[in-house]
Design a protein around this motif. Structure first.
Motif, mmCIF file in Angstrom:
data_model
loop_
_atom_site.group_PDB
_atom_site.id
_atom_site.type_symbol
_atom_site.label_atom_id
_atom_site.label_comp_id
_atom_site.label_asym_id
_atom_site.label_seq_id
_atom_site.Cartn_x
_atom_site.Cartn_y
_atom_site.Cartn_z
ATOM 1 N N ALA A 1 0.013 -24.941 10.029
ATOM 2 C CA ALA A 1 0.722 -23.765 9.762
ATOM 3 C C ALA A 1 0.103 -22.470 10.470
ATOM 4 O O ALA A 1 0.416 -21.406 10.171
ATOM 5 C CB ALA A 1 0.884 -23.484 8.140
ATOM 6 N N GLY A 2 -0.996 -22.760 10.894
ATOM 7 C CA GLY A 2 -1.852 -21.800 11.897
ATOM 8 C C GLY A 2 -2.898 -21.125 11.136
ATOM 9 O O GLY A 2 -3.679 -19.970 11.615
ATOM 10 N N ALA A 3 -3.580 -21.798 10.164
ATOM 11 C CA ALA A 3 -4.829 -21.181 9.288
ATOM 12 C C ALA A 3 -5.933 -22.136 9.274
ATOM 13 O O ALA A 3 -6.247 -22.868 8.301
ATOM 14 C CB ALA A 3 -4.279 -20.800 8.081
ATOM 15 N N PRO A 4 -6.437 -22.592 10.655
ATOM 16 C CA PRO A 4 -7.513 -23.650 10.456
ATOM 17 C C PRO A 4 -8.659 -23.355 9.334
ATOM 18 O O PRO A 4 -9.298 -24.254 8.958
ATOM 19 C CB PRO A 4 -7.830 -24.109 11.995
ATOM 20 C CG PRO A 4 -6.661 -23.554 12.677
ATOM 21 C CD PRO A 4 -6.086 -22.453 11.834
ATOM 22 N N GLY A 5 -9.038 -22.177 9.662
ATOM 23 C CA GLY A 5 -10.163 -21.865 8.787
ATOM 24 C C GLY A 5 -10.047 -21.774 7.402
ATOM 25 O O GLY A 5 -10.723 -22.378 6.748
ATOM 26 N N TRP A 6 -9.006 -21.615 6.820
ATOM 27 C CA TRP A 6 -8.367 -21.587 5.463
ATOM 28 C C TRP A 6 -8.431 -23.290 4.959
ATOM 29 O O TRP A 6 -8.469 -23.750 3.840
ATOM 30 C CB TRP A 6 -7.151 -21.174 4.918
ATOM 31 C CG TRP A 6 -7.260 -19.639 4.834
ATOM 32 C CD1 TRP A 6 -6.709 -18.389 5.897
ATOM 33 C CD2 TRP A 6 -7.910 -18.943 3.990
ATOM 34 N NE1 TRP A 6 -7.262 -17.466 5.408
ATOM 35 C CE2 TRP A 6 -7.990 -17.418 4.130
ATOM 36 C CE3 TRP A 6 -8.602 -19.318 2.559
ATOM 37 C CZ2 TRP A 6 -8.462 -16.591 3.434
ATOM 38 C CZ3 TRP A 6 -9.382 -18.238 1.742
ATOM 39 C CH2 TRP A 6 -9.417 -17.021 2.175
ATOM 40 N N ALA A 7 -8.226 -24.044 6.244
ATOM 41 C CA ALA A 7 -8.024 -25.679 5.776
ATOM 42 C C ALA A 7 -9.419 -26.000 5.484
ATOM 43 O O ALA A 7 -9.210 -27.505 4.844
ATOM 44 C CB ALA A 7 -7.341 -26.188 7.099
ATOM 45 N N LEU A 8 -10.500 -25.543 5.782
ATOM 46 C CA LEU A 8 -11.808 -26.009 5.333
ATOM 47 C C LEU A 8 -11.812 -26.218 3.860
ATOM 48 O O LEU A 8 -12.406 -27.156 3.430
ATOM 49 C CB LEU A 8 -12.838 -24.986 5.713
ATOM 50 C CG LEU A 8 -13.257 -25.192 6.913
ATOM 51 C CD1 LEU A 8 -14.519 -24.218 7.297
ATOM 52 C CD2 LEU A 8 -13.994 -26.627 7.266
ATOM 53 N N LEU A 9 -11.297 -25.383 2.994
ATOM 54 C CA LEU A 9 -11.380 -25.507 1.659
ATOM 55 C C LEU A 9 -10.952 -26.902 1.135
ATOM 56 O O LEU A 9 -11.579 -27.680 0.543
ATOM 57 C CB LEU A 9 -10.836 -24.305 0.895
ATOM 58 C CG LEU A 9 -11.386 -23.153 1.203
ATOM 59 C CD1 LEU A 9 -10.584 -21.934 0.582
ATOM 60 C CD2 LEU A 9 -13.099 -23.031 0.530
ATOM 61 N N PHE B 1 -2.864 -34.471 14.289
ATOM 62 C CA PHE B 1 -1.573 -34.529 14.384
ATOM 63 C C PHE B 1 -1.353 -32.933 14.072
ATOM 64 O O PHE B 1 -0.571 -32.411 14.468
ATOM 65 C CB PHE B 1 -0.722 -35.308 13.426
ATOM 66 C CG PHE B 1 0.613 -35.033 13.376
ATOM 67 C CD1 PHE B 1 1.589 -35.554 14.555
ATOM 68 C CD2 PHE B 1 1.429 -34.298 12.483
ATOM 69 C CE1 PHE B 1 2.751 -35.226 14.593
ATOM 70 C CE2 PHE B 1 2.667 -34.151 12.406
ATOM 71 C CZ PHE B 1 3.354 -34.695 13.576
ATOM 72 N N ALA B 2 -2.119 -32.405 13.137
ATOM 73 C CA ALA B 2 -1.875 -31.173 12.762
ATOM 74 C C ALA B 2 -2.290 -30.099 13.913
ATOM 75 O O ALA B 2 -1.470 -29.078 13.850
ATOM 76 C CB ALA B 2 -2.663 -30.681 11.386
ATOM 77 N N PHE B 3 -3.174 -30.342 14.537
ATOM 78 C CA PHE B 3 -3.624 -29.432 15.631
ATOM 79 C C PHE B 3 -2.738 -29.570 16.827
ATOM 80 O O PHE B 3 -2.383 -28.499 17.447
ATOM 81 C CB PHE B 3 -4.921 -29.987 16.311
ATOM 82 C CG PHE B 3 -6.089 -29.258 15.457
ATOM 83 C CD1 PHE B 3 -6.410 -28.168 15.672
ATOM 84 C CD2 PHE B 3 -6.647 -29.988 14.199
ATOM 85 C CE1 PHE B 3 -7.628 -27.388 14.861
ATOM 86 C CE2 PHE B 3 -7.698 -29.395 13.568
ATOM 87 C CZ PHE B 3 -8.122 -28.075 13.930
ATOM 88 N N ALA B 4 -1.884 -30.615 17.060
ATOM 89 C CA ALA B 4 -0.754 -30.916 17.991
ATOM 90 C C ALA B 4 0.273 -30.130 17.477
ATOM 91 O O ALA B 4 0.789 -29.421 18.348
ATOM 92 C CB ALA B 4 -0.373 -32.519 18.046
ATOM 93 N N LEU C 1 -0.149 -27.153 15.498
ATOM 94 C CA LEU C 1 -0.460 -25.967 15.723
ATOM 95 C C LEU C 1 -0.202 -25.378 17.056
ATOM 96 O O LEU C 1 0.305 -24.102 17.320
ATOM 97 C CB LEU C 1 -1.856 -25.791 15.394
ATOM 98 C CG LEU C 1 -2.800 -24.507 15.453
ATOM 99 C CD1 LEU C 1 -1.892 -23.466 14.680
ATOM 100 C CD2 LEU C 1 -4.090 -24.739 15.346
ATOM 101 N N ASP C 2 -0.615 -26.396 18.133
ATOM 102 C CA ASP C 2 -0.620 -25.522 19.536
ATOM 103 C C ASP C 2 -0.005 -27.055 20.396
ATOM 104 O O ASP C 2 -0.758 -27.902 20.539
ATOM 105 C CB ASP C 2 -1.794 -25.063 19.901
ATOM 106 C CG ASP C 2 -1.636 -24.507 21.272
ATOM 107 O OD1 ASP C 2 -0.573 -24.635 22.132
ATOM 108 O OD2 ASP C 2 -2.628 -23.700 21.633
ATOM 109 N N PRO C 3 1.150 -27.003 20.921
ATOM 110 C CA PRO C 3 1.584 -27.987 21.831
ATOM 111 C C PRO C 3 0.721 -28.414 23.003
ATOM 112 O O PRO C 3 0.664 -29.413 23.451
ATOM 113 C CB PRO C 3 3.159 -27.741 22.210
ATOM 114 C CG PRO C 3 3.443 -26.716 21.347
ATOM 115 C CD PRO C 3 2.130 -25.783 20.821
ATOM 116 N N ALA C 4 -0.196 -27.390 23.466
ATOM 117 C CA ALA C 4 -1.172 -27.790 24.224
ATOM 118 C C ALA C 4 -2.112 -28.551 23.950
ATOM 119 O O ALA C 4 -2.830 -29.135 24.778
ATOM 120 C CB ALA C 4 -2.009 -26.295 24.830
ATOM 121 N N ASN C 5 -2.396 -28.530 22.605
ATOM 122 C CA ASN C 5 -3.522 -29.699 22.070
ATOM 123 C C ASN C 5 -2.687 -31.174 22.139
ATOM 124 O O ASN C 5 -3.548 -32.275 21.664
ATOM 125 C CB ASN C 5 -3.668 -29.457 20.598
ATOM 126 C CG ASN C 5 -4.489 -27.886 20.504
ATOM 127 O OD1 ASN C 5 -5.022 -27.736 21.534
ATOM 128 N ND2 ASN C 5 -4.289 -27.388 19.380
#
Length: 200
Positions: free
Chosen positions: A48-56, A98-101, A103-107
């Motif tokens: 969804a675009g919030a990798p930092g919040w995904a840390l929790l 998969f989530a990072f893919a 997040l950004d198709p370049a990944n």
């Protein structure tokens, strides 16, 4: 590689907390599935675009992944519990790249490579565990487990640290994925060579 050093430090508090959860009525399988749910939440937050919040939820998921075994030891260990634990781990480890893919198709290419190397490394690990069980081999170097944990260059500690770095530095996902994936392949090759020497 670092699990054997981390385990003596984290096992005592995990076991204490595991006994507390067991007394409160938690089951090991319930802890495992809750950990998977939080891991999938972390993947969804990344996508969804919030990798930092995904840390929790990610760190909470990995804490529960360590606690399910402690709860099982405080109550009753089962073969299904061990199976469920490893299955949930692999679902989680596939969901994050998969989530990072997403997040950004370049990944996408580097995420696909990372998932491939997780698959290759995981098969070397599980294949060894099956034959070790058949031969009656056991080890507790990485803690008391329900199946044989063969040591490697990359283990749980390194993988968690890598996932944390991905969340903190998502802009470097591509180079980090290629480096970590390459180390996964190296770990798998080392396991295959070790298996050839021990199991022939």
């Amino acid at each position: 590689m670092l699990d054997r050093f981390a385990r003596p430090l984290i096992n005592p508090p995990l076991n204490r907390l595991g006994r507390t959860l067991a007394r409160a009525g938690w089951t090991a399988d319930g802890v495992t599935l809750t950990g998977l749910s939080l891991g999938l939440v972390s993947a969804a937050v990344i996508a969804a675009g919030a990798p930092g919040w995904a840390l929790l939820p990610l760190l909470a998921s990995r804490l529960l992944d360590g606690l399910d075994g402690a709860v099982a030891r405080a109550t009753q260990t089962t073969d299904f519990g061990g199976y469920l634990d490893i299955w949930c781990d692999f679902v989680f480890y596939g969901a994050v790249p998969f989530a990072f893919a997403v997040l950004d198709p370049a990944n996408a290419l580097s995420a696909a490579f990372l998932i491939l190397t997780f698959y290759v490394n995981g098969s070397s690990f599980l294949g060894y565990a099956i034959v070790a069980e058949k031969r009656g081999l056991s080890t507790s170097a990485q803690g008391v487990k329900s199946l044989y944990y063969s040591a490697g260059l990359l283990e749980g500690t390194e993988t968690i640290a890598f996932l944390v770095l991905l969340c903190l530095l998502p802009q470097y996902f591509i180079p980090m994925a290629w480096v970590f994936g390459s180390l996964c392949l190296l770990t798998a090759v080392a396991r295959v060579i070790n298996a050839r020497n021990l199991l022939k």
